[in-house]
Enzyme design. Structure first.
Site, short mmCIF file in Angstrom:
data_model
loop_
_atom_site.label_atom_id
_atom_site.label_comp_id
_atom_site.label_asym_id
_atom_site.label_seq_id
_atom_site.Cartn_x
_atom_site.Cartn_y
_atom_site.Cartn_z
CG ASP A 195 -1.99 -1.01 1.22
OD1 ASP A 195 -2.31 -1.50 0.12
OD2 ASP A 195 -2.53 -1.33 2.29
CG ASP A 225 -11.67 -1.70 -0.53
OD1 ASP A 225 -10.89 -2.67 -0.62
OD2 ASP A 225 -11.34 -0.54 -0.84
#
Length: 252
Positions: free
Chosen positions: A11, A130
């Site tokens: 990330d 998500d």
């Protein structure tokens, strides 16, 4: 039986690899090129590289970092974050990505999935989902780095993007992200069993048994982790040896 993949996740925000808990509280984990090189040497099957604030900040794709990573790493690289149009897919593939991941933009414009898959082939299109569990017990799709609720059902959305040509689904449990409590196995199995394309389980790995559970109980085709690898708790090689000992087919 096809081998199951271990995919470290980078990330990235502001050019650094970070890790948070439940999508907040980000902590610096290092330089993306150095970390990518380390995972390549440890035997990772692929790397996933997500610019986690590109969409919410409205920034452009960080092509120079991707070019640097791709020049150092010789395993498949999936890149996502800030993909808004088919032209962005081309730019990322040209920069060295093997697959391109889309999330918020696919929800806003589902034709982007169909168009990109038709143009470049399903094999290089990944849709990231998500997912957050609701009080009713099902899972809702969130976008913009987990900040925006959509009201959409995760399993239905997964079926929709698979039908539109996504070659793979990267499924993250927001409830488990960074928690080290293990994958949301009910979520992972619900999506894996509903679609015919590979599902990558993400969110919550705290030990090596969690990786095994993602495959055997969550029916995932690949498992993604960040914290356990970034901070040196385990190497990818150790993870593979553990999984193999548990009967999971992996590439050693």
């Amino acid at each position: 039986m096809l081998t199951k993949r271990i995919i470290p996740c980078l990330d990235v925000t502001a050019g650094r690899v970070v890790k948070g808990v439940n999508f907040v509280g980000l902590r610096d984990a290092g330089d993306p090129v150095e970390i990518a090189r380390r995972y390549d040497s440890q035997g990772a099957d692929e790397l996933t590289f997500l610019d986690i604030t590109a969409t919410s900040d409205g920034r452009d794709l960080i092509l120079h970092i991707i070019e640097n990573v791709a020049s150092q790493v010789f395993i498949p690289l999936t890149v996502g974050g800030g993909v808004r149009a088919v032209a962005d897919v081309r730019r990322l593939l040209n920069a060295g990505a093997d697959k391109v991941s889309m999330n918020s933009s696919a929800v806003a414009n589902p034709d982007l999935v169909s168009d990109a898959a038709a143009y470049y082939g399903s094999q290089c299109i990944v849709v990231a989902i998500d997912a957050k569990q609701t009080e009713a017990g099902n899972w809702e799709v969130f976008t913009h780095g987990g900040r925006t609720a959509t009201g959409m059902d995760v399993v239905e959305w997964a079926k929709e993007v698979a039908k539109r040509g996504a070659g793979e689904i990267l499924l993250t449990s927001m409830n488990r992200d960074g928690s080290k409590d293990g994958f949301d196995l009910a979520l992972t199995a619900a999506v894996s069993d509903a679609v015919s394309v590979p599902v990558i389980a993400s969110g919550g790995v705290g030990n090596l048994q969690h990786l095994v559970d993602g495959i055997t109980k969550g029916h995932a085709d690949a498992v993604l982790a960040a914290s356990i690898f970034h901070y040196g708790e385990y190497t990818v090689q150790e993870a593979k040896e553990y999984m193999a000992a548990q009967g999971v087919p992996v590439r050693i």
